[in-house]
Design a protein around this motif. Structure first.
Motif, short mmCIF file in Angstrom:
data_model
loop_
_atom_site.label_atom_id
_atom_site.label_comp_id
_atom_site.label_asym_id
_atom_site.label_seq_id
_atom_site.Cartn_x
_atom_site.Cartn_y
_atom_site.Cartn_z
N ALA A 145 0.85 -1.20 0.00
CA ALA A 145 0.00 0.00 0.00
C ALA A 145 0.89 1.24 0.00
O ALA A 145 2.10 1.16 0.22
N LEU A 146 0.28 2.38 -0.24
CA LEU A 146 1.04 3.62 -0.12
C LEU A 146 1.54 3.78 1.31
O LEU A 146 0.82 3.48 2.27
N ASP A 147 2.77 4.24 1.43
CA ASP A 147 3.38 4.46 2.74
C ASP A 147 3.01 5.87 3.21
O ASP A 147 3.66 6.84 2.86
N ARG A 148 1.97 5.94 4.00
CA ARG A 148 1.47 7.24 4.43
C ARG A 148 2.52 8.02 5.23
O ARG A 148 2.63 9.24 5.08
N ARG A 149 3.26 7.32 6.07
CA ARG A 149 4.26 8.00 6.90
C ARG A 149 5.31 8.71 6.03
O ARG A 149 5.62 9.88 6.25
N ASP A 175 1.02 1.83 -9.51
CA ASP A 175 0.90 0.65 -10.36
C ASP A 175 1.43 -0.62 -9.71
O ASP A 175 1.31 -1.71 -10.29
N VAL A 176 2.00 -0.51 -8.50
CA VAL A 176 2.51 -1.71 -7.82
C VAL A 176 1.78 -1.99 -6.51
O VAL A 176 2.07 -2.98 -5.85
N VAL A 177 0.84 -1.14 -6.10
CA VAL A 177 0.12 -1.39 -4.85
C VAL A 177 -1.01 -2.39 -5.09
O VAL A 177 -1.44 -2.61 -6.23
N PRO A 223 -5.24 -0.09 -6.13
CA PRO A 223 -5.03 1.22 -6.73
C PRO A 223 -6.15 2.22 -6.43
O PRO A 223 -5.90 3.42 -6.28
N LYS A 224 -7.38 1.74 -6.34
CA LYS A 224 -8.49 2.66 -6.04
C LYS A 224 -8.33 3.27 -4.66
O LYS A 224 -8.55 4.48 -4.47
N ALA A 225 -7.94 2.46 -3.68
CA ALA A 225 -7.70 2.98 -2.33
C ALA A 225 -6.55 3.98 -2.36
O ALA A 225 -6.57 4.99 -1.64
N ALA A 226 -5.55 3.72 -3.21
CA ALA A 226 -4.41 4.64 -3.32
C ALA A 226 -4.86 5.98 -3.89
O ALA A 226 -4.39 7.04 -3.45
N VAL A 227 -5.75 5.97 -4.87
CA VAL A 227 -6.28 7.22 -5.41
C VAL A 227 -7.01 8.00 -4.32
O VAL A 227 -6.83 9.21 -4.17
N ASN A 228 -7.82 7.31 -3.55
CA ASN A 228 -8.56 7.99 -2.47
C ASN A 228 -7.63 8.59 -1.44
O ASN A 228 -7.86 9.70 -0.94
N LEU A 229 -6.54 7.88 -1.10
CA LEU A 229 -5.58 8.42 -0.15
C LEU A 229 -4.85 9.61 -0.76
O LEU A 229 -4.59 10.60 -0.06
N ARG A 240 -2.39 15.31 -8.92
CA ARG A 240 -2.57 14.32 -9.99
C ARG A 240 -1.88 13.01 -9.63
O ARG A 240 -1.03 12.96 -8.75
N VAL A 241 -2.25 11.97 -10.40
CA VAL A 241 -1.67 10.64 -10.26
C VAL A 241 -1.17 10.20 -11.63
O VAL A 241 -1.92 10.20 -12.61
N LEU A 242 0.10 9.82 -11.69
CA LEU A 242 0.68 9.26 -12.92
C LEU A 242 0.55 7.75 -12.86
O LEU A 242 1.01 7.12 -11.90
N THR A 243 -0.03 7.16 -13.89
CA THR A 243 -0.27 5.72 -13.86
C THR A 243 -0.35 5.14 -15.26
O THR A 243 -0.76 5.82 -16.22
N SER A 244 0.02 3.87 -15.36
CA SER A 244 -0.17 3.12 -16.61
C SER A 244 -1.35 2.16 -16.46
O SER A 244 -1.49 1.23 -17.25
N GLY A 245 -2.15 2.37 -15.44
CA GLY A 245 -3.31 1.50 -15.23
C GLY A 245 -2.94 0.14 -14.68
O GLY A 245 -3.71 -0.82 -14.79
#
Length: 204
Positions: A103-107, A128-130, A133-139, A147-152
């Motif tokens: 997951a994204l490292d919030r700290r 793209d490695v979590v 990804p939807k939860a990452a967008v929300n965070l 913005r978010v850079l992604t290849s889907g």
């Protein structure tokens, strides 16, 4: 800057003075980095200073080392110092990301965001490695990213149109989804038509 997937935007990623100068004349903005061959690293102060002289909107990749996207306390300290250099030079934004346990490292992100202050924030392709990804967008929205850079979630944006479409729907008008990873003139129109995304990232 608006947080909407609206007007067409082209960002070009560059890792040399000549590429930066060329891209400055055609891109809406540049992402400045070093070491594109290893996925991109933080550029040195000299090329940041050069980019500042070009008069083009510039966002700087902050990634202290190659390899995965996990960040140790030492990595975070180095990243924070680099972000301060971006501020010192008056550049527009930083491109950051960190992962921990799928997951994204919030700290780590919060430490870098605190250092960034009023700089624009782009979440790089760590999304793209979590695992979710939807939860990452929300965070990313919660943390104040623009913005978010992604290849889907695929190797390239052209192969990741289904994932890009899902993330674009998740983002709505809250945050910009920027398609990147192998974007070129041959596949750009298909990515646009398949996803309705209007913000793109290519390398120079």
């Amino acid at each position: 800057m608006t947080r909407q997937n609206s007007s067409y935007k082209l960002e070009i990623c560059v890792d040399s003075p000549s590429a930066a100068a060329t891209a400055a004349s055609i891109a809406d903005r540049i992402e400045l980095c070093a070491g594109l061959s290893v996925g991109g690293l933080t550029p040195d102060f000299g090329i940041m200073q050069f980019a500042a002289s070009l008069g083009v909107e510039t966002h700087v990749l902050i990634r202290p080392r190659c390899g995965d996207f996990s960040m140790s306390p030492d990595d975070i300290s180095v990243a924070v110092a680099s972000i301060k250099a971006v501020q010192q030079l008056g550049l527009r934004g930083v491109v950051i990301g960190a992962e921990r346990n799928g997951a994204l490292d919030r700290r780590a992100l919060e430490a870098m965001i605190l250092a960034a202050d009023d700089l624009d924030l782009t979440l790089h392709r760590v999304i793209d490695v979590v695992d979710d990804p939807k939860a990452a967008v929300n965070l990313a929205v919660e943390l104040g990213f623009i913005r978010v850079l992604t290849s889907g979630g695929s190797q390239s944006a052209a192969d990741g149109t289904a994932g890009l479409k899902r993330l674009h729907a998740t983002a709505g008008s809250r945050i910009e989804i920027m398609a990147g990873g192998g974007v070129n003139s041959a596949n750009l129109q298909n990515i646009m038509d398949s996803t309705q995304i209007t913000s793109f990232h290519a390398s120079c």
